[in-house]
Design an enzyme around this catalytic site. Structure first.
Site, PDB file in Angstrom:
ATOM      1  N   HIS A 478       0.831  -1.210   0.000  1.00 19.41           N
ATOM      2  CA  HIS A 478       0.000   0.000   0.000  1.00 19.41           C
ATOM      3  C   HIS A 478       0.871   1.267   0.000  1.00 19.41           C
ATOM      4  O   HIS A 478       0.741   2.130  -0.869  1.00 19.41           O
ATOM      5  CB  HIS A 478      -0.918  -0.032   1.232  1.00 19.41           C
ATOM      6  CG  HIS A 478      -1.823   1.143   1.363  1.00 19.41           C
ATOM      7  ND1 HIS A 478      -3.167   1.077   1.086  1.00 19.41           N
ATOM      8  CD2 HIS A 478      -1.588   2.426   1.731  1.00 19.41           C
ATOM      9  CE1 HIS A 478      -3.713   2.261   1.284  1.00 19.41           C
ATOM     10  NE2 HIS A 478      -2.780   3.102   1.678  1.00 19.41           N
ATOM     11  N   GLU A 479       1.788   1.342   0.968  1.00 17.73           N
ATOM     12  CA  GLU A 479       2.613   2.549   1.079  1.00 17.73           C
ATOM     13  C   GLU A 479       3.544   2.673  -0.129  1.00 17.73           C
ATOM     14  O   GLU A 479       3.814   3.774  -0.600  1.00 17.73           O
ATOM     15  CB  GLU A 479       3.421   2.539   2.380  1.00 17.73           C
ATOM     16  CG  GLU A 479       2.572   2.463   3.656  1.00 17.73           C
ATOM     17  CD  GLU A 479       1.452   3.488   3.723  1.00 17.73           C
ATOM     18  OE1 GLU A 479       1.567   4.554   3.073  1.00 17.73           O
ATOM     19  OE2 GLU A 479       0.437   3.227   4.398  1.00 17.73           O
ATOM     20  N   HIS A 482       1.690   4.458  -2.874  1.00 20.53           N
ATOM     21  CA  HIS A 482       1.750   5.921  -2.717  1.00 20.53           C
ATOM     22  C   HIS A 482       3.107   6.436  -3.173  1.00 20.53           C
ATOM     23  O   HIS A 482       3.216   7.437  -3.876  1.00 20.53           O
ATOM     24  CB  HIS A 482       1.570   6.316  -1.250  1.00 20.53           C
ATOM     25  CG  HIS A 482       0.164   6.236  -0.735  1.00 20.53           C
ATOM     26  ND1 HIS A 482      -0.883   6.904  -1.340  1.00 20.53           N
ATOM     27  CD2 HIS A 482      -0.365   5.607   0.340  1.00 20.53           C
ATOM     28  CE1 HIS A 482      -1.998   6.667  -0.653  1.00 20.53           C
ATOM     29  NE2 HIS A 482      -1.714   5.875   0.371  1.00 20.53           N
ATOM     30  N   ILE A 611     -15.321  12.746  11.051  1.00 20.87           N
ATOM     31  CA  ILE A 611     -16.068  13.808  10.363  1.00 20.87           C
ATOM     32  C   ILE A 611     -16.275  15.055  11.222  1.00 20.87           C
ATOM     33  O   ILE A 611     -16.546  16.120  10.695  1.00 20.87           O
ATOM     34  CB  ILE A 611     -17.426  13.305   9.799  1.00 20.87           C
ATOM     35  CG1 ILE A 611     -18.372  12.868  10.901  1.00 20.87           C
ATOM     36  CG2 ILE A 611     -17.206  12.183   8.810  1.00 20.87           C
ATOM     37  CD1 ILE A 611     -19.779  12.607  10.365  1.00 20.87           C
ATOM     38  N   PHE A 612     -16.114  14.932  12.561  1.00 17.31           N
ATOM     39  CA  PHE A 612     -16.316  16.134  13.381  1.00 17.31           C
ATOM     40  C   PHE A 612     -15.006  16.756  13.843  1.00 17.31           C
ATOM     41  O   PHE A 612     -14.986  17.912  14.233  1.00 17.31           O
ATOM     42  CB  PHE A 612     -17.229  15.829  14.570  1.00 17.31           C
ATOM     43  CG  PHE A 612     -18.639  15.582  14.147  1.00 17.31           C
ATOM     44  CD1 PHE A 612     -19.411  16.617  13.624  1.00 17.31           C
ATOM     45  CD2 PHE A 612     -19.191  14.317  14.213  1.00 17.31           C
ATOM     46  CE1 PHE A 612     -20.699  16.389  13.191  1.00 17.31           C
ATOM     47  CE2 PHE A 612     -20.482  14.080  13.782  1.00 17.31           C
ATOM     48  CZ  PHE A 612     -21.244  15.115  13.267  1.00 17.31           C
ATOM     49  N   ALA A 613     -13.930  16.000  13.822  1.00 13.56           N
ATOM     50  CA  ALA A 613     -12.660  16.577  14.253  1.00 13.56           C
ATOM     51  C   ALA A 613     -11.516  16.154  13.338  1.00 13.56           C
ATOM     52  O   ALA A 613     -10.352  16.323  13.670  1.00 13.56           O
ATOM     53  CB  ALA A 613     -12.361  16.165  15.691  1.00 13.56           C
ATOM     54  N   GLY A 614     -11.825  15.590  12.181  1.00 12.91           N
ATOM     55  CA  GLY A 614     -10.780  15.180  11.244  1.00 12.91           C
ATOM     56  C   GLY A 614     -11.090  15.770   9.878  1.00 12.91           C
ATOM     57  O   GLY A 614     -11.910  16.668   9.764  1.00 12.91           O
ATOM     58  N   GLY A 615     -10.450  15.263   8.869  1.00 10.65           N
ATOM     59  CA  GLY A 615     -10.616  15.864   7.546  1.00 10.65           C
ATOM     60  C   GLY A 615     -11.703  15.233   6.689  1.00 10.65           C
ATOM     61  O   GLY A 615     -11.802  15.537   5.508  1.00 10.65           O
ATOM     62  N   TYR A 616     -12.514  14.344   7.271  1.00  7.60           N
ATOM     63  CA  TYR A 616     -13.442  13.581   6.439  1.00  7.60           C
ATOM     64  C   TYR A 616     -14.851  14.131   6.339  1.00  7.60           C
ATOM     65  O   TYR A 616     -15.754  13.439   5.872  1.00  7.60           O
ATOM     66  CB  TYR A 616     -13.509  12.130   6.942  1.00  7.60           C
ATOM     67  CG  TYR A 616     -12.336  11.296   6.481  1.00  7.60           C
ATOM     68  CD1 TYR A 616     -12.383  10.634   5.260  1.00  7.60           C
ATOM     69  CD2 TYR A 616     -11.193  11.199   7.239  1.00  7.60           C
ATOM     70  CE1 TYR A 616     -11.318   9.879   4.828  1.00  7.60           C
ATOM     71  CE2 TYR A 616     -10.108  10.439   6.811  1.00  7.60           C
ATOM     72  CZ  TYR A 616     -10.173   9.782   5.606  1.00  7.60           C
ATOM     73  OH  TYR A 616      -9.115   9.033   5.164  1.00  7.60           O
TER      74      TYR A 616
HETATM   75 ZN    ZN Z   1      -3.032   5.197   1.888  1.00  3.75          ZN
END
Ligand code: ZN
Length: 706
Positions: A478-479, A482, A611-616
């Site tokens: 996976h990494e 990227h 969703i309330f304290a992250g970037g989603y």
């Molecule tokens: Zn990833």
């Protein structure tokens, strides 16, 4: 020869980082000196904005490079060589770094210059990547409120500040509520079924909380809502009443008393809605999607609904199987929510009787790397060669590699920090940008991209190499995916090369794409070699790994869809900022996306930090969106014939020339279409998940989500 700039490694932008010179006490003065220099440059740009690429965008790119290099180095060291002193230094200047970024993003002079450049005659003569960079800079400026009149901008900034504060309070409440709950178990019967690792951890927790004599074997054991305790207990704890207790505590976390997040949810949703309105969007979901690959809310709706219809029957079947299995094993009561993980694990053990420990000896790290690099050569015609010692590293275990093209020319490099080091290294795995590719405007000299690949796998023990669990092999692939996108970019503009400037919902395409190869028989068998006997992974174990991939896939997918649809729904409903409405929406979505309905008192939203304290926020769907792209991309290789060497090589070149080469310099939908010859289709993801019986060749005419 030593100049003052060379003395501080933060100021060496453009060179491989001098980890040997890095010293914590240089962080604060180094960052401050850099910010002072950049502020002077920013003053100069603002004083006489020239509406041209060379006069405006290039200086912005250079400023960005300098800051990204220095701050990237500090953040990297914080993650891999953490110390109290470094944390303090980082915290001391972090605010100044953020403030500088905001000043640049909200600069009216730069914004006006970009607008003039966009409308001017020279814009047409820029290359398409340059044009996209200008458009993205304008979009980001618009989203930061720069185009608003004074009263509106003041309100916008006040909302931003309040939202940042609310996110912090949201997180604090979740942490405190998690800490507040504990249950000390003294009766070994209540720990029945739990694995030794959980007993060890919970005894250790007990020792840290006033039970100095606690042992893994005899207890007492302190249970909590921390993930490494909660999930193993729900999966293995045979004591049903205790599972219920933990389950209920978890879904009502931070939802009552002085740690109640409900009023914070209401304010966050109301403020996000107001902010979107100030920027001219009908709802926050529209604002979020304006900076993403997905063309709009309707397209996401359509994809999620398609996946929901496909996964619901599978999830129902999964539940029937669990019911029958639980009944057969003696549970007379109907399956409750706190029974699902428990029986799912028992059924998994029953069906696929292998353990991660059994697989490890087949995957020594050196062999896995060799197999991964062979695959990279086969697919993308690049050679990866060890170059340890050519440049300083931050820990003796860290490796350094160079990437060469088919002609043997070096084109990129990466660091690999493979092992877990609980003392000073953050958990998890990630790829980060050490340096980005850019071509210097003055003399055309190219700077090569460099990536950090960081994993947390089991370290070597004694004279044995690191033996990897299958999950750790997946993570490395996976990494590395990227990393390939960062390193094989052909974009010459630093603001959009490699993984830079790629939309949030498209960024996981190459990483998840690479994971698919771990389920390809020849690839996986090829990179396995038993550490003692030298044997390849037996066929029968491969078969089990392949089958386990689709185990409960319908249930797993439906759960992600529940979160994604709920996230989108509350960010588009203008009245979602009222509690009756939030939880009514939750119930409506749950009715369509769960097979065992949540309890009426379920308040998991109160601890849904993504969703309330992250970037989603209005972006949770990105997980599924990117999975559709990566599965569909892999299916192009399946259609070509995975065991047809020349066909796979040809497809690999095509993937390299599009997805890996174009990076953030081209709109991601165009990149995907350039590779696949059509818009994305969810058919391959459904087939890989065992949720449809479509043959590999039958997807080309499917209608995509776009
Ligand atoms: Zn990833």
């Amino acid at each position: 020869m030593s100049t003052p700039a060379e003395a501080n490694p933060l100021g060496l932008c453009g060179q491989l980082p001098r980890f040997d010179l890095f010293a914590t006490e240089q962080v604060v003065p180094g960052v401050r000196a850099l910010l002072a220099r950049l502020s002077t440059q920013l003053d100069a740009i603002e004083a006489c904005v020239e509406a041209s690429w060379d006069g405006l965008v290039l200086p912005l790119e250079r400023m960005n490079e300098g800051l990204a290099y220095a701050w990237g180095l500090v953040s990297h060291m914080l993650a891999v060589r953490n110390s109290e002193a470094l944390r303090t230094a980082h915290a001391e200047v972090q605010g100044e770094v953020i403030a500088f970024g905001l000043r640049q993003a909200q600069s009216p002079a730069i914004h006006a210059g970009l607008l003039r450049l966009r409308a001017g005659e020279t814009f047409g003569s820029l290359d398409p990547t340059q044009q996209r960079i200008v458009d993205c800079l304008l979009r980001d400026a618009r989203h930061s409120g720069v185009g608003l009149d004074d009263p509106r901008r003041a309100r916008f900034n006040a909302i931003q500040a309040e939202l940042a504060d609310l996110a912090t309070r949201f997180n604090d409440h979740v942490l405190d509520a998690t800490r507040q709950f504990s249950r000390v178990v003294r009766d070994p019967i209540e720990m029945e079924g739990t694995p030794p690792s959980l007993r060890e951890l919970t005894a250790q927790n007990a020792r840290a909380h006033g039970e100095p004599g606690a042992t893994a074997e005899a207890g007492p054991w302190r249970l909590s809502l921390d993930a490494p305790v909660l999930f193993p207990f729900l999966e293995h704890g045979a004591c049903r009443p205790l599972r219920e207790k933990l389950y209920r505590a978890n879904i009502t976390r931070a939802s009552s008393g002085n740690l109640d997040n409900t009023p914070i949810l209401e304010q966050i949703l109301a403020l996000r809605h107001e902010m979107a309105g100030l920027l001219g969007f009908s709802c926050y979901a529209e604002l979020s999607l304006d900076a993403k690959m997905a063309p709009g809310v309707a397209a996401v709706d359509e994809l999620l609904e398609q996946l929901r219809r496909a996964s619901l029957p599978g999830a129902q079947k999964d539940l029937e199987q669990l019911r029958a299995f639980a009944l057969e094993r003696g549970q007379g009561e109907p399956i409750a929510l706190w029974d699902v993980p428990y029986w799912a694990e028992r059924l998994r053990e029953n069906r696929f009787d292998y353990s991660e420990e059994e697989l490890r000896p087949y995957f020594p790290l050196p062999r896995v790397l060799e197999g991964l690099f062979t695959l990279a050569r086969r697919l993308f015609a690049v050679d990866i060669v060890a170059a340890d010692g050519e440049t300083p590293v931050w820990h003796p275990d860290v490796r350094f590699f160079r990437v060469r093209d088919a002609a043997g020319q070096p084109i990129a490099a990466f660091f690999l920090d493979p092992y877990s080091r609980p003392g000073d290294k953050r958990g998890g795995a990630w790829m980060d940008d050490c340096m980005g590719r850019t071509r210097r405007a003055t003399d055309g000299v190219l700077r090569q991209p460099v990536a950090y690949l960081v994993c947390n796998q089991s370290p070597p023990v004694g004279d044995k190499p690191s033996l990897m669990a299958f999950d750790e092999v997946l993570t490395l692939f996976h990494e590395f995916g990227h990393g390939l996108q960062h390193m094989l970019t052909r974009v010459d503009h630093g603001l959009a090369s490699g993984i830079r400037n790629i939309e949030w919902d498209a960024v996981e395409l190459p990483s998840q794409f690479m994971e698919n190869w771990c389920y390809h028989r020849e690839t996986l068998l090829g990179l396995s070699r038993h550490v003692e006997s030298g044997e390849r992974l037996p066929e029968v174990l491969f078969e089990k790994i392949a089958q386990a991939r689709t185990y409960r896939a319908g249930s797993t997918m439906l759960r992600q869809l529940y979160f994604a649809m709920l996230d989108l729904a509350i960010h588009r409903d203008p009245s979602a900022g009222r509690r009756e409405r939030i939880f009514a929406i939750q119930a409506e979505i749950a009715a369509r996306t769960t097979v065992v309905p949540p309890l009426p008192e379920d308040r998991f939203l109160c601890s849904f930090g993504h969703i309330f304290a992250g970037g989603y926020a209005a972006g949770y769907y990105s997980y599924k969106w990117a999975e559709v792209l990566s599965a569909d991309a892999f299916s192009a290789f399946e259609e070509a014939g995975l065991d047809d060497g020349p066909a796979v090589a040809e497809m690999g070149r095509r993937f390299r020339e599009t997805v890996l080469a174009l990076g953030g310099g081209t709109a991601p939908m165009r990149v995907f279409e350039a590779f696949r010859g059509r818009p994305p289709s969810p058919a391959a993801l459904l087939r890989h998940s065992g949720l449809s019986d479509l043959p590999a060749g039958g997807v080309a005419t499917e209608r995509g989500p776009a």
